[in-house]
Design a protein around this motif. Structure first.
Motif, PDB file in Angstrom:
ATOM      1  N   SER A 124       0.780  -1.111   0.159  1.00 18.26           N
ATOM      2  CA  SER A 124       0.045   0.056  -0.089  1.00 18.26           C
ATOM      3  C   SER A 124       0.736   1.247   0.195  1.00 18.26           C
ATOM      4  N   THR A 125       0.126   2.377   0.115  1.00 15.73           N
ATOM      5  CA  THR A 125       0.829   3.649   0.077  1.00 15.73           C
ATOM      6  C   THR A 125       0.872   4.171   1.333  1.00 15.73           C
ATOM      7  N   GLY A 126       0.680   3.395   2.448  1.00 19.63           N
ATOM      8  CA  GLY A 126       0.586   4.179   4.033  1.00 19.63           C
ATOM      9  C   GLY A 126       2.161   4.436   4.590  1.00 19.63           C
ATOM     10  N   ALA A 127       3.216   4.121   4.021  1.00 16.57           N
ATOM     11  CA  ALA A 127       4.338   4.472   4.510  1.00 16.57           C
ATOM     12  C   ALA A 127       4.592   5.740   5.089  1.00 16.57           C
ATOM     13  N   VAL A 128       5.799   6.039   5.993  1.00 16.84           N
ATOM     14  CA  VAL A 128       6.077   7.113   6.305  1.00 16.84           C
ATOM     15  C   VAL A 128       7.385   7.191   6.859  1.00 16.84           C
ATOM     16  N   VAL A 129       8.232   8.133   6.692  1.00 14.54           N
ATOM     17  CA  VAL A 129       9.534   8.431   7.023  1.00 14.54           C
ATOM     18  C   VAL A 129       9.667   9.374   8.459  1.00 14.54           C
ATOM     19  N   TYR A 130      10.323   8.853   9.655  1.00 15.71           N
ATOM     20  CA  TYR A 130      10.276   9.516  10.813  1.00 15.71           C
ATOM     21  C   TYR A 130      11.338   9.219  11.649  1.00 15.71           C
ATOM     22  N   MET A 276      -2.569   8.691  -2.307  1.00 12.56           N
ATOM     23  CA  MET A 276      -1.812   8.894  -0.964  1.00 12.56           C
ATOM     24  C   MET A 276      -1.737  10.473  -0.645  1.00 12.56           C
ATOM     25  N   VAL A 277      -2.169  10.840   0.504  1.00 11.99           N
ATOM     26  CA  VAL A 277      -1.766  12.160   1.245  1.00 11.99           C
ATOM     27  C   VAL A 277      -1.445  11.945   2.586  1.00 11.99           C
ATOM     28  N   ASP A 278      -0.326  12.773   2.796  1.00 11.37           N
ATOM     29  CA  ASP A 278       0.402  12.848   4.157  1.00 11.37           C
ATOM     30  C   ASP A 278       0.669  14.414   4.761  1.00 11.37           C
ATOM     31  N   TYR A 279       0.618  14.572   5.898  1.00 13.12           N
ATOM     32  CA  TYR A 279       0.991  15.938   6.187  1.00 13.12           C
ATOM     33  C   TYR A 279       2.430  15.932   6.711  1.00 13.12           C
ATOM     34  N   ASN A 280       2.997  16.832   6.322  1.00 16.89           N
ATOM     35  CA  ASN A 280       4.540  17.041   6.813  1.00 16.89           C
ATOM     36  C   ASN A 280       4.613  18.329   7.759  1.00 16.89           C
ATOM     37  N   PRO A 281       4.853  17.911   9.114  1.00 19.70           N
ATOM     38  CA  PRO A 281       4.886  19.091  10.312  1.00 19.70           C
ATOM     39  C   PRO A 281       5.807  20.121  10.045  1.00 19.70           C
ATOM     40  N   ALA A 282       6.927  19.584   9.421  1.00 20.25           N
ATOM     41  CA  ALA A 282       8.196  20.470   9.370  1.00 20.25           C
ATOM     42  C   ALA A 282       7.990  21.485   8.253  1.00 20.25           C
ATOM     43  N   GLU A 283       7.252  21.218   7.201  1.00 21.09           N
ATOM     44  CA  GLU A 283       7.205  22.092   6.104  1.00 21.09           C
ATOM     45  C   GLU A 283       5.592  22.763   6.096  1.00 21.09           C
ATOM     46  N   ARG A 284       4.769  22.231   6.755  1.00 21.38           N
ATOM     47  CA  ARG A 284       3.334  22.538   7.046  1.00 21.38           C
ATOM     48  C   ARG A 284       2.683  22.541   5.506  1.00 21.38           C
ATOM     49  N   ARG A 285       3.012  21.227   5.057  1.00 22.93           N
ATOM     50  CA  ARG A 285       2.377  21.120   3.649  1.00 22.93           C
ATOM     51  C   ARG A 285       1.954  19.540   3.697  1.00 22.93           C
ATOM     52  N   LEU A 286       0.922  19.400   2.730  1.00 24.32           N
ATOM     53  CA  LEU A 286       0.557  18.201   2.299  1.00 24.32           C
ATOM     54  C   LEU A 286       1.215  17.521   1.396  1.00 24.32           C
ATOM     55  N   PHE A 287       1.884  16.348   1.528  1.00 25.21           N
ATOM     56  CA  PHE A 287       2.497  15.585   0.292  1.00 25.21           C
ATOM     57  C   PHE A 287       1.268  14.675  -0.159  1.00 25.21           C
ATOM     58  N   ALA A 288       1.140  14.659  -1.452  1.00 28.47           N
ATOM     59  CA  ALA A 288       0.334  13.656  -2.229  1.00 28.47           C
ATOM     60  C   ALA A 288       0.900  12.912  -3.455  1.00 28.47           C
ATOM     61  N   TRP A 289       0.100  12.020  -3.660  1.00 30.18           N
ATOM     62  CA  TRP A 289       0.466  11.381  -4.842  1.00 30.18           C
ATOM     63  C   TRP A 289      -0.655  11.082  -5.724  1.00 30.18           C
ATOM     64  N   ASP A 290      -0.848  11.808  -7.162  1.00 29.34           N
ATOM     65  CA  ASP A 290      -1.943  12.039  -7.861  1.00 29.34           C
ATOM     66  C   ASP A 290      -1.620  11.471  -9.204  1.00 29.34           C
ATOM     67  N   SER A 291      -1.923  10.268  -9.545  1.00 27.64           N
ATOM     68  CA  SER A 291      -1.898   9.728 -11.011  1.00 27.64           C
ATOM     69  C   SER A 291      -0.488   9.989 -11.376  1.00 27.64           C
TER      70      SER A 291
END
Length: 304
Positions: A124-130, A276-291
């Motif tokens: 799936s697309t649920g991975a994160v780096v932390y 996929m859509v995830d929030y990056n708290p350091a950048e205050r942006r949403l990262f996403a994968w769209d087609s």
């Protein structure tokens, strides 16, 4: 395209599911621990009020990249930095390649600095780096794993009790997105569902070293009725549709109060296939994968 024969066709067909908006009975707390509510100090936290237009930062050029996940570590460990960018193309039967880029600019050019081969295939697309680790769900399991990016080895693995997996409780687009990891200002989370929750979204706060569950909440938001989710400042937000160009952020669940509310914050699916859509708290942006496209969205928070 001809290259498609190299990859597993099942996920591409499986993900074509209709989205419906349904709520289950009122939320309830599943598990309380002595750790209590996550502390948020000097984080500038607030409620999401606006999501801007997506900016394209990279594009996949093979069928393997129709959907995937791209990430940055908000709390990196040397030699990695907040600019180090990570990417996984998730179409395929044995997804093991983690691409490492020195910065997002290198991601746009498509030339990784290094390719990690994961000891276990990812699902799936649920991975994160932390905090220097890649957190992911190993294929066909309800387990969570931490891959240490410096040691290049799995440093922790733990089963997520009762969690649905491999198509039991995915988001509306499918893709075996039953288990979705997330990071916000307060730490590491996992979004999933269980038979006990009857398909409602369950949230658990995790210890990033051991993957032990610290606390769990059950929401009243049906997981298969939303396209995706992300967490900001301890609040879960969901996206209404993966394919409608003018979608919305349609629900919020506040872990501080254990309550949910409906929203209607515009959210643009420019390429109409949000996987996929995830929030990056350091950048205050949403990262996403769209087609095939790796995009980022600016956000605005209302501060109390």
């Amino acid at each position: 395209p001809p290259a498609a024969s190299r990859w597993e066709p099942e996920p591409l067909g499986y993900q074509e599911l209709k989205s419906e908006r349904t709520e289950l009975p009122a939320s309830r707390l599943l598990e309380e621990t002595a750790l209590g509510r996550p502390r948020v100090e000097d984080s500038g936290c607030g409620e999401l009020t606006w999501v801007g237009e997506p900016v394209v930062l990279g594009r996949a050029d093979t069928i393997a990249g129709k959907y995937g996940v791209w990430m940055k570590d908000p709390e990196p460990v040397a030699p990695f930095t907040r600019e180090t960018t990570w990417r996984v193309d998730t179409v395929g039967t044995e997804v093991r390649q983690l691409f490492q880029y020195e910065a997002a600019e290198q991601l746009a050019r498509g030339y990784p600095a290094k390719v990690h081969v994961l000891p276990r295939p990812l699902e799936s697309t649920g991975a994160v780096v932390y905090r220097g680790g890649l957190f992911f769900q190993p294929r066909r399991s309800r387990a969570l794993a931490r891959y240490d990016l410096r040691a290049e080895a799995i440093s922790a693995e733990r089963e997520l009790p009762g969690a649905g997996y491999h198509g039991q409780y995915p988001y509306s687009w499918g893709g075996y997105t039953d288990i979705d990891l997330a990071v916000d200002e307060t730490g590491l989370w996992v979004v999933y569902s269980t038979e006990k929750a009857k398909g409602a979204i369950v949230l658990s706060k995790l210890d990033p070293e051991t993957l032990e569950i610290r606390r769990t909440w059950e929401t009243n938001i049906r997981k298969q009725s939303v396209a995706n989710s992300f967490i900001i400042c301890g609040t879960l937000y969901t996206v209404s549709s993966y394919s409608a160009p003018n979608a919305t952020v349609n629900f919020a669940y506040d872990t501080a109060t254990g309550s949910s509310r409906s929203l209607s914050i515009p959210f643009e699916n420019r390429f109409q296939y949000l996987s996929m859509v995830d929030y990056n708290p350091a950048e205050r942006r949403l990262f996403a994968w769209d087609s095939y496209n790796m995009v980022a969205y600016p956000v605005r928070l209302a501060h109390a």
